[in-house]
Design a protein around this motif. Structure first.
Motif, PDB file in Angstrom:
ATOM      1  N   THR A 110      50.679  27.090  20.690  1.00  0.00           N
ATOM      2  CA  THR A 110      51.737  26.537  21.537  1.00  0.00           C
ATOM      3  C   THR A 110      51.370  25.192  22.155  1.00  0.00           C
ATOM      4  O   THR A 110      52.135  24.651  22.955  1.00  0.00           O
ATOM      5  CB  THR A 110      52.098  27.514  22.678  1.00  0.00           C
ATOM      6  N   ARG A 111      50.205  24.681  21.800  1.00  0.00           N
ATOM      7  CA  ARG A 111      49.767  23.402  22.347  1.00  0.00           C
ATOM      8  C   ARG A 111      48.971  22.654  21.280  1.00  0.00           C
ATOM      9  O   ARG A 111      48.537  23.226  20.290  1.00  0.00           O
ATOM     10  CB  ARG A 111      48.900  23.590  23.590  1.00  0.00           C
ATOM     11  N   LEU A 112      48.782  21.374  21.529  1.00  0.00           N
ATOM     12  CA  LEU A 112      47.822  20.579  20.782  1.00  0.00           C
ATOM     13  C   LEU A 112      46.603  20.414  21.671  1.00  0.00           C
ATOM     14  O   LEU A 112      46.702  20.514  22.906  1.00  0.00           O
ATOM     15  CB  LEU A 112      48.393  19.200  20.451  1.00  0.00           C
ATOM     16  N   GLU A 113      45.466  20.175  21.070  1.00  0.00           N
ATOM     17  CA  GLU A 113      44.262  19.838  21.821  1.00  0.00           C
ATOM     18  C   GLU A 113      43.729  18.515  21.295  1.00  0.00           C
ATOM     19  O   GLU A 113      43.743  18.275  20.081  1.00  0.00           O
ATOM     20  CB  GLU A 113      43.193  20.916  21.675  1.00  0.00           C
ATOM     21  N   ILE A 114      43.277  17.669  22.211  1.00  0.00           N
ATOM     22  CA  ILE A 114      42.667  16.393  21.836  1.00  0.00           C
ATOM     23  C   ILE A 114      41.172  16.510  22.128  1.00  0.00           C
ATOM     24  O   ILE A 114      40.772  16.827  23.254  1.00  0.00           O
ATOM     25  CB  ILE A 114      43.255  15.214  22.628  1.00  0.00           C
ATOM     26  N   TRP A 115      40.378  16.250  21.111  1.00  0.00           N
ATOM     27  CA  TRP A 115      38.919  16.336  21.209  1.00  0.00           C
ATOM     28  C   TRP A 115      38.291  15.007  20.787  1.00  0.00           C
ATOM     29  O   TRP A 115      38.804  14.333  19.888  1.00  0.00           O
ATOM     30  CB  TRP A 115      38.385  17.398  20.263  1.00  0.00           C
ATOM     31  N   ASP A 116      37.154  14.673  21.375  1.00  0.00           N
ATOM     32  CA  ASP A 116      36.294  13.649  20.812  1.00  0.00           C
ATOM     33  C   ASP A 116      35.851  14.191  19.459  1.00  0.00           C
ATOM     34  O   ASP A 116      35.512  15.377  19.334  1.00  0.00           O
ATOM     35  CB  ASP A 116      35.090  13.421  21.735  1.00  0.00           C
ATOM     36  N   ALA A 117      35.859  13.365  18.415  1.00  0.00           N
ATOM     37  CA  ALA A 117      35.579  13.833  17.054  1.00  0.00           C
ATOM     38  C   ALA A 117      34.208  14.504  16.939  1.00  0.00           C
ATOM     39  O   ALA A 117      34.077  15.569  16.332  1.00  0.00           O
ATOM     40  CB  ALA A 117      35.704  12.687  16.057  1.00  0.00           C
ATOM     41  N   SER A 118      33.181  13.916  17.524  1.00  0.00           N
ATOM     42  CA  SER A 118      31.842  14.521  17.411  1.00  0.00           C
ATOM     43  C   SER A 118      31.741  15.803  18.236  1.00  0.00           C
ATOM     44  O   SER A 118      31.078  16.763  17.827  1.00  0.00           O
ATOM     45  CB  SER A 118      30.745  13.527  17.788  1.00  0.00           C
ATOM     46  N   ALA A 119      32.410  15.852  19.378  1.00  0.00           N
ATOM     47  CA  ALA A 119      32.405  17.081  20.184  1.00  0.00           C
ATOM     48  C   ALA A 119      33.101  18.210  19.430  1.00  0.00           C
ATOM     49  O   ALA A 119      32.656  19.364  19.462  1.00  0.00           O
ATOM     50  CB  ALA A 119      33.093  16.841  21.530  1.00  0.00           C
ATOM     51  N   TRP A 120      34.201  17.898  18.722  1.00  0.00           N
ATOM     52  CA  TRP A 120      34.903  18.910  17.935  1.00  0.00           C
ATOM     53  C   TRP A 120      34.001  19.436  16.816  1.00  0.00           C
ATOM     54  O   TRP A 120      33.933  20.634  16.578  1.00  0.00           O
ATOM     55  CB  TRP A 120      36.211  18.359  17.378  1.00  0.00           C
ATOM     56  N   GLU A 121      33.312  18.539  16.125  1.00  0.00           N
ATOM     57  CA  GLU A 121      32.414  18.969  15.041  1.00  0.00           C
ATOM     58  C   GLU A 121      31.327  19.886  15.576  1.00  0.00           C
ATOM     59  O   GLU A 121      31.013  20.912  14.966  1.00  0.00           O
ATOM     60  CB  GLU A 121      31.804  17.767  14.330  1.00  0.00           C
ATOM     61  N   SER A 122      30.749  19.543  16.718  1.00  0.00           N
ATOM     62  CA  SER A 122      29.715  20.387  17.323  1.00  0.00           C
ATOM     63  C   SER A 122      30.272  21.746  17.706  1.00  0.00           C
ATOM     64  O   SER A 122      29.659  22.783  17.455  1.00  0.00           O
ATOM     65  CB  SER A 122      29.126  19.707  18.567  1.00  0.00           C
ATOM     66  N   TYR A 123      31.437  21.743  18.329  1.00  0.00           N
ATOM     67  CA  TYR A 123      32.069  22.996  18.735  1.00  0.00           C
ATOM     68  C   TYR A 123      32.359  23.868  17.512  1.00  0.00           C
ATOM     69  O   TYR A 123      32.069  25.063  17.498  1.00  0.00           O
ATOM     70  CB  TYR A 123      33.364  22.715  19.493  1.00  0.00           C
ATOM     71  N   LEU A 124      32.919  23.260  16.479  1.00  0.00           N
ATOM     72  CA  LEU A 124      33.279  23.999  15.276  1.00  0.00           C
ATOM     73  C   LEU A 124      32.048  24.599  14.605  1.00  0.00           C
ATOM     74  O   LEU A 124      32.068  25.769  14.202  1.00  0.00           O
ATOM     75  CB  LEU A 124      34.023  23.069  14.318  1.00  0.00           C
ATOM     76  N   GLN A 125      30.982  23.839  14.520  1.00  0.00           N
ATOM     77  CA  GLN A 125      29.747  24.368  13.920  1.00  0.00           C
ATOM     78  C   GLN A 125      29.229  25.564  14.702  1.00  0.00           C
ATOM     79  O   GLN A 125      28.805  26.560  14.129  1.00  0.00           O
ATOM     80  CB  GLN A 125      28.668  23.291  13.857  1.00  0.00           C
ATOM     81  N   ALA A 126      29.269  25.461  16.007  1.00  0.00           N
ATOM     82  CA  ALA A 126      28.755  26.549  16.842  1.00  0.00           C
ATOM     83  C   ALA A 126      29.640  27.791  16.764  1.00  0.00           C
ATOM     84  O   ALA A 126      29.145  28.918  16.788  1.00  0.00           O
ATOM     85  CB  ALA A 126      28.646  26.077  18.294  1.00  0.00           C
ATOM     86  N   GLU A 127      30.954  27.603  16.671  1.00  0.00           N
ATOM     87  CA  GLU A 127      31.878  28.736  16.732  1.00  0.00           C
ATOM     88  C   GLU A 127      32.244  29.344  15.386  1.00  0.00           C
ATOM     89  O   GLU A 127      32.628  30.505  15.326  1.00  0.00           O
ATOM     90  CB  GLU A 127      33.156  28.326  17.466  1.00  0.00           C
ATOM     91  N   GLU A 128      32.131  28.589  14.315  1.00  0.00           N
ATOM     92  CA  GLU A 128      32.520  29.126  13.008  1.00  0.00           C
ATOM     93  C   GLU A 128      31.671  30.311  12.588  1.00  0.00           C
ATOM     94  O   GLU A 128      32.150  31.228  11.931  1.00  0.00           O
ATOM     95  CB  GLU A 128      32.496  28.045  11.931  1.00  0.00           C
ATOM     96  N   GLU A 129      30.420  30.314  12.986  1.00  0.00           N
ATOM     97  CA  GLU A 129      29.541  31.423  12.619  1.00  0.00           C
ATOM     98  C   GLU A 129      30.010  32.746  13.223  1.00  0.00           C
ATOM     99  O   GLU A 129      29.892  33.794  12.610  1.00  0.00           O
ATOM    100  CB  GLU A 129      28.104  31.123  13.027  1.00  0.00           C
TER     101      GLU A 129
END
Length: 143
Positions: A110-129
């Motif tokens: 229901t929303r969009l999120e705006i992330w710094d590109a490198s912060a998003w990559e770090s978050y995704l790597q940590a959470e995908e596992e």
């Protein structure tokens, strides 16, 4: 419903183009505010009003309700995209999310999120596992 991952660039004036597929839906206005994990939440005006109504029904005597509402509303900025589909991200919100140039806009239902590109990559790597493991907790019996 907002979906997908959209790499974007912030210009020198703090503006970014909304993903083309969502420009019409957001053309009437939106609200940007602080989100969790140092991202920004972008709500269509109607969705922000729904959240506002829900928070208005929460007990003001609850300290967590007061604290959350203060930060959520004090940092909120209502914006109307220009004719090109650009919005200006206010400087305090850019600073909170660490936005400089390369950004990612993700669809989050229901929303969009705006992330710094490198912060998003770090978050995704940590959470995908843990993504597969948490499905049992988040969506029991649904998936």
């Amino acid at each position: 419903m907002f979906l997908g991952t959209h790499p974007l660039r912030l210009d020198d004036k703090g503006r970014l183009f909304l993903p083309a597929k969502y420009r019409e839906e957001l053309s009437g206005g939106l609200v940007i505010t602080k989100g969790q994990e140092r991202c920004l939440y972008v709500f269509p005006t109607a969705e922000f009003e729904r959240i506002t109504d829900a928070l208005a029904g929460a007990p003001v005597t609850a300290r967590s309700v007061r604290a959350y509402g203060r930060v959520f509303f004090a940092s909120a900025s209502d914006e109307v995209p220009d004719k090109s589909g650009r919005i200006t991200v206010p400087p305090p919100l850019r600073a909170y999310a660490g936005l400089t140039r390369d950004c990612v806009v993700i669809g989050a239902n229901t929303r969009l999120e705006i992330w710094d590109a490198s912060a998003w990559e770090s978050y995704l790597q940590a959470e995908e596992e843990s993504f597969a493991e948490i499905s049992e907790e988040v969506l029991p019996g649904i998936l």
